[in-house]
Design a protein around this motif. Structure first.
Motif, short mmCIF file in Angstrom:
data_model
loop_
_atom_site.label_atom_id
_atom_site.label_comp_id
_atom_site.label_asym_id
_atom_site.label_seq_id
_atom_site.Cartn_x
_atom_site.Cartn_y
_atom_site.Cartn_z
N ILE A 103 3.62 -12.31 4.89
CA ILE A 103 3.09 -11.01 4.49
C ILE A 103 3.06 -10.98 2.98
CG2 ILE A 103 3.45 -8.52 4.47
CD1 ILE A 103 5.11 -10.51 7.18
N THR A 118 2.53 -8.87 -0.56
CA THR A 118 2.60 -7.52 -1.12
C THR A 118 2.25 -7.59 -2.60
OG1 THR A 118 4.96 -7.74 -1.64
CG2 THR A 118 4.39 -6.81 0.52
N VAL A 139 -1.15 -11.88 6.29
CA VAL A 139 -1.82 -10.59 6.14
C VAL A 139 -1.30 -9.97 4.85
CG1 VAL A 139 -2.14 -8.26 7.07
CG2 VAL A 139 -2.12 -10.23 8.63
N PHE A 186 -0.51 -6.67 2.42
CA PHE A 186 -0.36 -5.22 2.26
C PHE A 186 -0.90 -4.90 0.87
CE2 PHE A 186 2.70 -1.53 1.32
CZ PHE A 186 1.78 -0.59 1.77
N TRP A 221 -6.19 -7.49 5.65
CA TRP A 221 -5.33 -6.70 4.78
C TRP A 221 -5.20 -5.28 5.32
CZ3 TRP A 221 -7.93 -2.47 3.11
CH2 TRP A 221 -9.31 -2.57 2.89
N VAL A 235 0.22 -4.13 9.63
CA VAL A 235 0.33 -5.48 9.09
C VAL A 235 0.87 -6.43 10.16
CG1 VAL A 235 1.69 -6.92 7.51
CG2 VAL A 235 0.55 -4.88 6.65
#
Length: 342
Positions: free
Chosen positions: A127, A129, A149, A151, A168, A308
């Motif tokens: 993930i 960020t 994915v 964020f 996203w 997410v």
């Protein structure tokens, strides 16, 4: 030594998408026969081999995903990622997954951590960020076929990111600040200042655009520059911004974060116009904002975390799944906003 041929190199050479090459390797039945033959021949001639770690990710599931632990920053707006992490851990647990956290001081260091975590910790995916302009992390993972994915949107694509090559989830900051500005206008304010961050921040630019759209729609082509203040994300900057814009005639303030809004509100309470302290709206709806009665835009971080995880599971279960993009609308939390009399 010659550099290794990547899936991006092949896609550019053949004029096809990375997804098409991935389908030829993993789901050839999805590709037209003529295209499949052409791509397969190019793969063989180029010597391209799928990344070993990516192959391992496709064929083995460890039920473990990774995310970089960002520093808390000023301790106020930084609580947003804390809420996201809690929601992500909860969502992962409900699907039998765990979240592995790691630290990195830069994007380059984070990329080096990817290789280490995939090969040594056997993670299934990642993930991302804190996406930003010039972000190379997504491209690195995509080129190696590692599921992930983000964020946050890919800000280099501008506002039209519907064609982004990876999945996203993000919060629509523009709609949040626009709604905040609309409420202040409805309360009777015309000179609404914006306290934000310096140019270059994708998130900051998105939030500023909502304020600007509302002001332009209601008040025409007035030059917005005198009503904009940019500084670091601290309460001290918020105080400076309020002082500067108050001197320019502002009677209300939309801020890019609660840190800025708390500083602005504190300054106004001690100014010769303390009633204007209620005409400040922050962003992030942090516990501090709620405790002091500050209006703020609330991000649905737990919903974002669930989305997410949903998208990442989709890519883990089907490596050839098409990218998806989810833009969530924030909610305005109004506290002690008083009508304004000119």
């Amino acid at each position: 030594m010659a550099s290794r041929v990547t899936i991006v190199d092949l896609a550019n050479q053949l004029g096809v998408s990375r997804q098409t090459i991935s389908n030829v390797l993993n789901a050839p039945h999805r590709v037209k026969e003529e295209t499949r033959i052409r791509v397969a021949r190019a793969i063989e001639e180029s010597g391209y081999r799928p990344n070993a770690a990516a192959r391992q990710l496709r064929n083995h599931v460890s039920k473990n995903v990774g995310m970089r632990l960002q520093p808390a920053g000023n301790g106020i707006s930084g609580t947003v990622l804390t809420g996201f992490l809690y929601g992500l851990t909860e969502a992962a647990h409900s699907h039998g997954y765990r979240v592995t956290l790691y630290c990195a001081d830069s994007d380059e260091e984070e990329i080096s951590r990817y290789e280490e975590l995939v090969t040594e910790a056997d993670l299934d995916g990642f993930i991302l960020t804190a996406t930003h302009h010039g972000d190379q992390r997504a491209a690195w993972l995509a080129q190696r076929g590692i599921p992930f994915v983000a964020f946050g949107r890919p800000w280099d694509s501008g506002r039209d990111v519907s064609d982004a090559g990876h999945s996203w989830v993000d919060v629509d900051g523009r709609s949040g600040t626009r709604e905040a500005t609309e409420h202040l206008i409805a309360a009777g304010h015309r000179r609404i200042g914006y306290i934000g961050w310096p140019n270059g921040s994708g998130v900051g630019g998105d939030r500023r655009s909502g304020w600007l759209e509302a002001m332009t729609e209601h008040f025409g082509t007035e030059d917005p520059a005198p009503l904009i203040y940019a500084g670091e994300d601290t309460a001290a900057s918020g105080s400076s911004g309020a002082a500067t814009l108050l001197a320019r005639g502002a009677t209300a303030f939309v801020c890019a974060s609660d840190s800025l809004a708390l500083g602005a509100s504190a300054y106004l309470r001690q100014s010769d116009q303390p009633a204007l302290a209620s005409a400040v709206v922050g962003f992030d709806n942090t516990p501090v904002a709620a405790a002091v009665g500050l209006s703020s835009v609330s991000q649905p971080v737990e919903s974002a975390a669930a989305e997410v995880m949903r998208l990442l599971l989709g890519h883990l279960n089907s490596p050839t799944a098409e990218p998806q993009h989810v833009l969530l609308r924030p909610r305005l939390e109004l506290r002690d906003l008083q009508p304004f009399n000119h």
